[in-house]
Write a protein that holds these residues in place. Structure first.
Motif, short mmCIF file in Angstrom:
data_model
loop_
_atom_site.label_atom_id
_atom_site.label_comp_id
_atom_site.label_asym_id
_atom_site.label_seq_id
_atom_site.Cartn_x
_atom_site.Cartn_y
_atom_site.Cartn_z
N ARG A 47 -2.42 8.13 -6.74
CA ARG A 47 -1.20 7.35 -6.95
C ARG A 47 -0.35 7.29 -5.68
NH1 ARG A 47 1.55 6.11 -11.58
NH2 ARG A 47 -0.57 5.98 -12.42
N LEU A 48 -0.24 8.40 -4.97
CA LEU A 48 0.56 8.43 -3.75
C LEU A 48 -0.04 7.52 -2.68
CD1 LEU A 48 2.89 9.50 -2.05
CD2 LEU A 48 1.49 11.50 -1.49
N GLU A 72 -1.90 4.87 -3.15
CA GLU A 72 -1.67 3.49 -3.57
C GLU A 72 -0.23 3.06 -3.33
OE1 GLU A 72 -2.96 3.01 -7.59
OE2 GLU A 72 -4.99 3.68 -7.18
N ASN A 73 0.72 3.95 -3.58
CA ASN A 73 2.13 3.62 -3.37
C ASN A 73 2.46 3.43 -1.89
OD1 ASN A 73 2.76 3.68 -6.09
ND2 ASN A 73 3.39 5.83 -6.08
N PHE A 95 1.17 0.03 -0.92
CA PHE A 95 1.67 -1.09 -1.72
C PHE A 95 2.30 -2.12 -0.79
CE2 PHE A 95 5.10 -3.04 -4.33
CZ PHE A 95 4.28 -3.67 -5.26
N SER A 134 5.75 -1.82 0.44
CA SER A 134 6.13 -0.54 1.02
C SER A 134 6.35 -0.69 2.53
CB SER A 134 5.04 0.49 0.76
OG SER A 134 5.24 1.64 1.56
N HIS A 140 3.13 0.31 4.66
CA HIS A 140 1.80 -0.21 4.34
C HIS A 140 1.06 -0.79 5.54
CE1 HIS A 140 3.58 -4.23 4.40
NE2 HIS A 140 2.35 -4.71 4.36
#
Length: 258
Positions: free
Chosen positions: A157-158, A160-161, A164, A167, A170
């Motif tokens: 999850r981290l 992917e965040n 994102f 973000s 990114h």
């Protein structure tokens, strides 16, 4: 020829080996043409000065040779660094370096590999670009400082965040050392090799650039094609499956533990 001994044979073989290794390193960076030009100049200089003994032309070329070493260091500074890294990565020298180096406390474990593979799978499905660097024996502190320090546990999850699309981090690279995400949004050196396929974007060039300068492993997710690539030792394996990525990461773990 009477004075030609086995030492001369060894000397010639050593010079040939070094020249070949240097050529391999510079050819990966796209400066192979310059290296060929330098080699041609050296051959001409030997012919003019030693074989044909042309005094005037020899004296002119000697002046160029006297300052040529400093010019070559400037031109090939990155290639010289890569050559020394390649030399230091040799198994023989690596064995001696381990005698004076403490063991790494953190290494990639199975759960980290699983998190990385799942994150890359999800990022590829959503066509989200990503650049993930896995530190090996050469420390990447200089590159970590170009981004935002995180020092967080690795989770799907981290990851992917961080990548994102909205973000702020990114666009840069994420650097992993041991079982931690050390930094994100990092800037990597871009490979200048002209032989890189045009289909490869800036992320792939950055992955190749770092893998040429260090022993790091780099995962690339293409934003345009939604494909996974893996860069190592100045080479890139494109369009790999999640299963293949897992094999490469497990291989990286085993290689590092040796």
């Amino acid at each position: 020829m009477d004075n030609f001994t086995w030492k001369d044979i060894v000397d010639i073989l050593l010079v040939a080996t070094v020249m070949y290794q240097v050529y391999r390193v510079v050819s990966k960076s796209g400066t192979g043409v310059i290296f060929n030009g330098v080699l041609a100049f050296i051959i001409i200089w030997i012919l003019v000065s030693q074989v044909f003994e042309m005094r005037l032309m020899g004296a002119i070329l000697d002046k160029f040779v006297n300052i040529g070493l400093f010019v070559l260091i400037i031109i090939f500074q990155d290639d010289i660094r890569r050559f020394l890294i390649s030399l230091g990565s040799n198994r023989t020298f690596r064995f001696f370096s381990r005698l004076f180096r403490s063991k790494d406390k953190g290494e990639l474990n199975d759960s980290v590999v699983t998190s990385l593979v799942l994150a890359c799978m999800n990022l590829a499905k959503t066509y989200t670009g990503a650049l993930i660097v896995i530190e090996q024996e050469i420390k990447l502190g200089n590159f970590e400082e170009t981004g935002e320090m995180i020092e967080a546990d690795i989770s799907t999850r981290l990851i992917e965040n961080i990548f994102f699309k909205n973000s702020p981090l990114h666009d840069g690279a994420m650097i992993i050392a041991g079982n931690k995400i050390k930094a994100a949004g990092c800037i990597l050196p871009v490979s200048q090799n002209q032989d890189i396929p045009k289909a490869f974007g800036l992320r792939h060039r950055a992955a190749l650039g770092l893998s040429q300068e260090t022993d790091a492993k780099v995962i690339v997710i293409s934003e345009e094609r939604g494909k996974i690539s893996f860069a190592s030792e100045g080479k890139i394996e494109a369009n790999i499956t999640p299963e293949r990525l897992q094999e490469l990461l497990i291989g990286t773990m085993r290689k590092k533990k040796r």
